[in-house]
Design a protein around this motif. Structure first.
Motif, PDB file in Angstrom:
ATOM      1  N   VAL A 170      85.185  38.364 165.973  1.00 59.20           N
ATOM      2  CA  VAL A 170      84.123  39.526 165.525  1.00 59.20           C
ATOM      3  C   VAL A 170      85.227  40.519 164.619  1.00 59.20           C
ATOM      4  O   VAL A 170      86.391  40.866 166.034  1.00 59.20           O
ATOM      5  CB  VAL A 170      83.751  40.184 167.252  1.00 59.20           C
ATOM      6  CG1 VAL A 170      83.358  41.118 166.978  1.00 59.20           C
ATOM      7  CG2 VAL A 170      82.624  38.838 168.209  1.00 59.20           C
ATOM      8  N   LEU A 171      84.897  40.973 163.923  1.00 59.12           N
ATOM      9  CA  LEU A 171      85.094  41.657 162.842  1.00 59.12           C
ATOM     10  C   LEU A 171      84.634  43.010 162.724  1.00 59.12           C
ATOM     11  O   LEU A 171      83.474  43.428 163.202  1.00 59.12           O
ATOM     12  CB  LEU A 171      85.141  41.359 161.424  1.00 59.12           C
ATOM     13  CG  LEU A 171      85.094  39.088 161.279  1.00 59.12           C
ATOM     14  CD1 LEU A 171      84.730  38.851 159.759  1.00 59.12           C
ATOM     15  CD2 LEU A 171      86.375  38.846 161.377  1.00 59.12           C
ATOM     16  N   VAL A 172      85.621  43.674 162.810  1.00 55.52           N
ATOM     17  CA  VAL A 172      85.870  45.293 163.388  1.00 55.52           C
ATOM     18  C   VAL A 172      86.619  46.075 162.739  1.00 55.52           C
ATOM     19  O   VAL A 172      87.687  45.914 162.824  1.00 55.52           O
ATOM     20  CB  VAL A 172      86.283  45.109 165.094  1.00 55.52           C
ATOM     21  CG1 VAL A 172      86.006  46.577 165.763  1.00 55.52           C
ATOM     22  CG2 VAL A 172      85.707  44.499 165.926  1.00 55.52           C
ATOM     23  N   LEU A 207      90.608  43.339 164.359  1.00 57.15           N
ATOM     24  CA  LEU A 207      90.260  44.570 164.715  1.00 57.15           C
ATOM     25  C   LEU A 207      91.227  44.553 162.429  1.00 57.15           C
ATOM     26  O   LEU A 207      92.354  44.154 162.798  1.00 57.15           O
ATOM     27  CB  LEU A 207      90.537  45.038 164.937  1.00 57.15           C
ATOM     28  CG  LEU A 207      91.610  45.070 166.369  1.00 57.15           C
ATOM     29  CD1 LEU A 207      92.187  46.768 166.767  1.00 57.15           C
ATOM     30  CD2 LEU A 207      92.236  43.873 167.207  1.00 57.15           C
ATOM     31  N   TYR A 208      90.813  45.305 162.045  1.00 61.05           N
ATOM     32  CA  TYR A 208      91.544  45.904 161.212  1.00 61.05           C
ATOM     33  C   TYR A 208      91.269  47.045 160.364  1.00 61.05           C
ATOM     34  O   TYR A 208      90.168  48.206 160.583  1.00 61.05           O
ATOM     35  CB  TYR A 208      91.375  44.382 159.978  1.00 61.05           C
ATOM     36  CG  TYR A 208      89.228  44.865 159.239  1.00 61.05           C
ATOM     37  CD1 TYR A 208      90.154  45.218 158.038  1.00 61.05           C
ATOM     38  CD2 TYR A 208      87.872  44.354 159.608  1.00 61.05           C
ATOM     39  CE1 TYR A 208      87.993  45.390 157.722  1.00 61.05           C
ATOM     40  CE2 TYR A 208      87.165  44.513 159.390  1.00 61.05           C
ATOM     41  CZ  TYR A 208      86.977  45.214 158.017  1.00 61.05           C
ATOM     42  OH  TYR A 208      85.879  45.833 157.675  1.00 61.05           O
ATOM     43  N   ARG A 216      95.458  45.715 156.638  1.00 57.30           N
ATOM     44  CA  ARG A 216      96.175  45.918 158.199  1.00 57.30           C
ATOM     45  C   ARG A 216      95.459  45.660 159.098  1.00 57.30           C
ATOM     46  O   ARG A 216      94.802  45.841 159.242  1.00 57.30           O
ATOM     47  CB  ARG A 216      97.039  46.979 158.366  1.00 57.30           C
ATOM     48  CG  ARG A 216      98.259  47.290 157.661  1.00 57.30           C
ATOM     49  CD  ARG A 216     100.002  46.860 158.544  1.00 57.30           C
ATOM     50  NE  ARG A 216      99.996  47.900 159.239  1.00 57.30           N
ATOM     51  CZ  ARG A 216      99.475  47.640 160.670  1.00 57.30           C
ATOM     52  NH1 ARG A 216      99.092  46.191 161.286  1.00 57.30           N
ATOM     53  NH2 ARG A 216     100.110  48.370 161.902  1.00 57.30           N
ATOM     54  N   ALA A 217      95.892  44.234 160.407  1.00 57.19           N
ATOM     55  CA  ALA A 217      95.211  43.668 161.185  1.00 57.19           C
ATOM     56  C   ALA A 217      95.769  43.454 162.503  1.00 57.19           C
ATOM     57  O   ALA A 217      97.611  43.112 162.191  1.00 57.19           O
ATOM     58  CB  ALA A 217      94.777  42.417 160.247  1.00 57.19           C
ATOM     59  N   ARG A 218      94.924  43.194 163.612  1.00 56.67           N
ATOM     60  CA  ARG A 218      95.335  42.694 165.036  1.00 56.67           C
ATOM     61  C   ARG A 218      94.144  41.433 165.119  1.00 56.67           C
ATOM     62  O   ARG A 218      93.081  41.548 164.623  1.00 56.67           O
ATOM     63  CB  ARG A 218      96.234  43.430 165.508  1.00 56.67           C
ATOM     64  CG  ARG A 218      96.929  44.342 165.032  1.00 56.67           C
ATOM     65  CD  ARG A 218      97.589  45.426 166.271  1.00 56.67           C
ATOM     66  NE  ARG A 218      97.631  44.940 167.314  1.00 56.67           N
ATOM     67  CZ  ARG A 218      97.587  46.109 168.540  1.00 56.67           C
ATOM     68  NH1 ARG A 218      97.575  46.805 168.442  1.00 56.67           N
ATOM     69  NH2 ARG A 218      98.469  45.631 169.311  1.00 56.67           N
ATOM     70  N   MET A 219      94.721  40.414 165.600  1.00 56.25           N
ATOM     71  CA  MET A 219      93.179  39.503 166.229  1.00 56.25           C
ATOM     72  C   MET A 219      94.022  38.881 168.309  1.00 56.25           C
ATOM     73  O   MET A 219      95.027  39.102 168.248  1.00 56.25           O
ATOM     74  CB  MET A 219      93.878  38.555 165.594  1.00 56.25           C
ATOM     75  CG  MET A 219      92.188  37.375 166.196  1.00 56.25           C
ATOM     76  SD  MET A 219      91.971  37.256 167.296  1.00 56.25           S
ATOM     77  CE  MET A 219      93.375  35.969 167.654  1.00 56.25           C
ATOM     78  N   PHE A 220      93.209  39.515 169.026  1.00 54.62           N
ATOM     79  CA  PHE A 220      93.191  39.650 170.285  1.00 54.62           C
ATOM     80  C   PHE A 220      92.099  37.977 170.712  1.00 54.62           C
ATOM     81  O   PHE A 220      90.898  38.534 170.640  1.00 54.62           O
ATOM     82  CB  PHE A 220      92.941  40.406 171.466  1.00 54.62           C
ATOM     83  CG  PHE A 220      93.781  42.323 170.794  1.00 54.62           C
ATOM     84  CD1 PHE A 220      94.868  41.277 170.335  1.00 54.62           C
ATOM     85  CD2 PHE A 220      93.294  42.834 170.049  1.00 54.62           C
ATOM     86  CE1 PHE A 220      96.037  43.024 171.190  1.00 54.62           C
ATOM     87  CE2 PHE A 220      94.282  44.028 169.776  1.00 54.62           C
ATOM     88  CZ  PHE A 220      95.019  43.483 170.315  1.00 54.62           C
TER      89      PHE A 220
END
Length: 297
Positions: A170-172, A207-208, A216-220
């Protein structure tokens, strides 16, 4: 019974600095391991993914590569392919600059990057499938999963979108300020996964924050054992493909930084382009070797 020994190496992917990037374990000759043993070894290594190299079904290809995270097998993933390509290019000098891995999601091409002396320094991989957009999720559901309010999400380009180029995320898009304070809520994660995906063990939120082509991104993905991932190649490739799909360009490139909040900064190069069968994407970066050993079973 005779002890079986399986060599492995570990490395950091999407970085030039040891102990940065995303760690990976590669079992370079996994013949003789069964599914349960591969899963147990991946859980024991406790990295976001571990790969197992096997002979290819088609001798024209380089290898069959199986990818496991802590609790299940993956059909495709980015940093395991980049890292495994880098490792095999070092072990098999005659393999050339384009390796082909047979995986559950399809055939994956790995393009080896080398330094001036011809030594492997990293790789770029083409995702095995064109962009698939699998639907959208409401901001009111996704925001609490990552400890944010719906107002922290940016929807001017797209809603929270479930997309895949081999494995789905899921890209947010979020504000730059919200990115740094995001924090998963496990109970809400599980409820949203059940309600919106029908799967209580699989919800990966990428999420980015974006400024032009710098991201800039993170992934959970806490339900599958990865609270946060330092670098997620498959998610970044899916994002690149999604962003290209929103405009009229034929090709786009992005520079992504991920893992900063974890103390493992990672740098990824993403490219997306239009083809006759849809939008394709690639992701690449450098690698650094770390450890070498063997498992005795």
């Amino acid at each position: 019974m005779e002890t079986r020994r399986y060599p492995y190496v570990t490395l950091d992917v999407f970085t030039d600095t040891r102990f940065g990037g995303n760690p990976l374990a590669v079992f370079t000759d996994a013949q003789g391991l069964n599914d349960a043993e591969m899963q147990s070894l991946a859980a024991e290594m406790n990295y976001s993914e571990t790969t197992f190299v096997l002979p290819p079904a088609n001798p024209a290809n380089t290898a069959r590569v199986r990818i496991f995270h802590r609790t299940a097998e993956m059909p495709f993933a980015g940093h395991p392919n980049v890292g495994t390509g880098y490792v095999l290019a070092g072990l098999r000098p005659d393999a050339g600059d384009v390796l082909r891995f047979e995986e559950l999601a399809g055939l994956v091409e790995i393009h080896i990057e080398r330094d001036a002396e011809g030594r492997p320094i990293g790789a770029e991989i083409d995702a095995p499938q064109p962009l698939q957009i699998l639907g959208t999720l409401p901001a009111e559901a996704i925001a609490p999963c990552i400890g944010l309010a719906p107002a922290d999400l940016v929807s001017s380009a797209h809603l929270p979108t479930r997309a895949s180029v081999g494995v789905d995320f899921v890209l947010v898009e979020v504000t730059a300020e919200a990115l740094s304070r995001a924090l998963p809520d496990l109970a809400i994660y599980r409820r949203v996964a059940e309600e919106h995906l029908g799967a209580g063990d699989r919800l990966s939120i990428f999420l980015y924050a974006r400024t032009d082509n710098r991201i800039r991104a993170r992934m959970f993905s806490p339900l599958s054992g990865t609270w946060e991932d330092p670098a997620t190649g498959s998610a970044n490739a899916a994002l690149g493909a999604l962003l290209l799909s929103l405009g009229e360009q034929t090709e786009a490139r992005f520079e992504v930084t991920q893992g900063v909040e974890m103390g493992r900064p990672s740098n990824l190069g993403v490219r997306a382009w239009r083809t006759a069968d849809g939008i394709r994407a690639s992701v690449g970066g450098n690698c650094v070797p770390v450890l070498r050993g063997e498992a005795a079973l």
